[in-house]
Design a protein around this motif. Structure first.
Motif, PDB file in Angstrom:
ATOM      1  N   ARG A 235       0.164   4.568   4.030  1.00 16.19           N
ATOM      2  CA  ARG A 235      -0.829   3.756   4.729  1.00 16.19           C
ATOM      3  C   ARG A 235      -2.009   3.467   3.800  1.00 16.19           C
TER       4      ARG A 235
ATOM      5  N   ASN B 185       0.783   0.009   0.241  1.00 15.80           N
ATOM      6  CA  ASN B 185       2.213  -0.188   0.451  1.00 15.80           C
ATOM      7  C   ASN B 185       2.613  -1.611   0.105  1.00 15.80           C
TER       8      ASN B 185
ATOM      9  N   LEU C 146       6.109   0.866   8.481  1.00 15.96           N
ATOM     10  CA  LEU C 146       6.387   1.825   7.416  1.00 15.96           C
ATOM     11  C   LEU C 146       7.529   2.763   7.779  1.00 15.96           C
TER      12      LEU C 146
ATOM     13  N   ARG D 166       9.579  -1.907   4.020  1.00 13.84           N
ATOM     14  CA  ARG D 166       8.207  -1.630   3.584  1.00 13.84           C
ATOM     15  C   ARG D 166       8.138  -0.201   3.069  1.00 13.84           C
ATOM     16  N   THR D 167       7.526  -0.021   1.923  1.00 16.18           N
ATOM     17  CA  THR D 167       7.488   1.297   1.316  1.00 16.18           C
ATOM     18  C   THR D 167       6.086   1.628   0.837  1.00 16.18           C
ATOM     19  N   GLY D 168       5.807   2.912   0.698  1.00 17.84           N
ATOM     20  CA  GLY D 168       4.490   3.368   0.257  1.00 17.84           C
ATOM     21  C   GLY D 168       3.843   4.247   1.304  1.00 17.84           C
TER      22      GLY D 168
END
Length: 224
Positions: free
Chosen positions: A152, A155, A29, A148-150
């Motif tokens: 924990r 995502n 992340l 990778r986005t978002g």
């Protein structure tokens, strides 16, 4: 949130060349990315807003499910990787040998499934309905930057690059031509994906909003 935004904008990126379509678990992340050259396909069900506004919920759901099911099966059969479902559309990425031809063939086969599987069976089950499934598919190729986005526990991957954006935009054009590909894709097609019995399957036009040459088609490729 302030701390995380500061971290994202200030942290150095870790990049590596990808040999396969990455999964979300393959990336951190943090500012971690995979770079690859790929073909992106977007298959988009047409007029889905009108569908859900004017038809029963179960009917609209059945249309969504049948279209996305057939699209996914065909994409997988052409060794494409499904990267996301977004309501009424599906995104797929193709890499490796003949990736342009495999993506184009998948698009033409999805059109065949729409014409010769989905709509006939829909009509058989809903004989009084005049509804017909329509769609558009857009395909482009370029270098992509995958991160990778978002947060924990919630995502996904973000695909940064021209192909992801332009394929999606092509997929939102009118369904009078169900399949559109960019010049970069067309130039790398095998002859069997360009011609049938000597007849061209694609028509060259200018995509004025993006000032690009594209090719459009009404042809379909049998899935049988």
């Amino acid at each position: 949130m302030e701390a995380q935004v500061n971290k994202i904008f200030s942290e150095q990126w870790s990049e590596r060349k990808g040999q396969n379509v990455p999964s979300a678990e393959a990336l951190r992340l943090s500012n971690d990315a995979v770079k690859l050259h790929a073909v992106v396909l977007y298959a988009d069900l047409s007029e889905s807003t009108k569908l859900v506004d004017t038809k029963n919920d179960f009917f609209a759901a059945e249309v969504y499910k049948t279209y996305l099911h057939c699209s996914a099966k065909i994409i997988r059969s052409q060794s494409g990787e499904i990267t996301s479902y977004d309501g009424d559309r599906i995104m797929a990425v193709f890499i490796g040998d003949r990736m342009n031809s495999r993506a184009a063939k998948a698009a033409l086969q999805i059109n065949d499934a729409r014409l010769n599987i989905i709509n006939p069976i829909l009509k058989k089950n809903y004989q009084s309905s005049n509804y017909e499934v329509q769609h558009t598919i857009g395909i482009d190729s370029s270098d992509l930057f995958v991160a990778r986005t978002g947060i924990r526990g919630s995502n996904d991957l973000v695909w940064v690059g021209r192909a992801a954006n332009h394929a999606a935009k092509l997929g939102s054009l009118s369904n009078d031509y169900p399949t559109r590909i960019t010049q970069e894709v067309y130039q790398k097609l095998s002859d069997d994906c360009k011609f049938t019995n000597g007849k061209p399957m694609w028509e060259q036009v200018t995509w004025n909003p993006m000032n690009r040459t594209i090719y459009r088609s009404t042809w379909h490729w049998s899935v049988s």
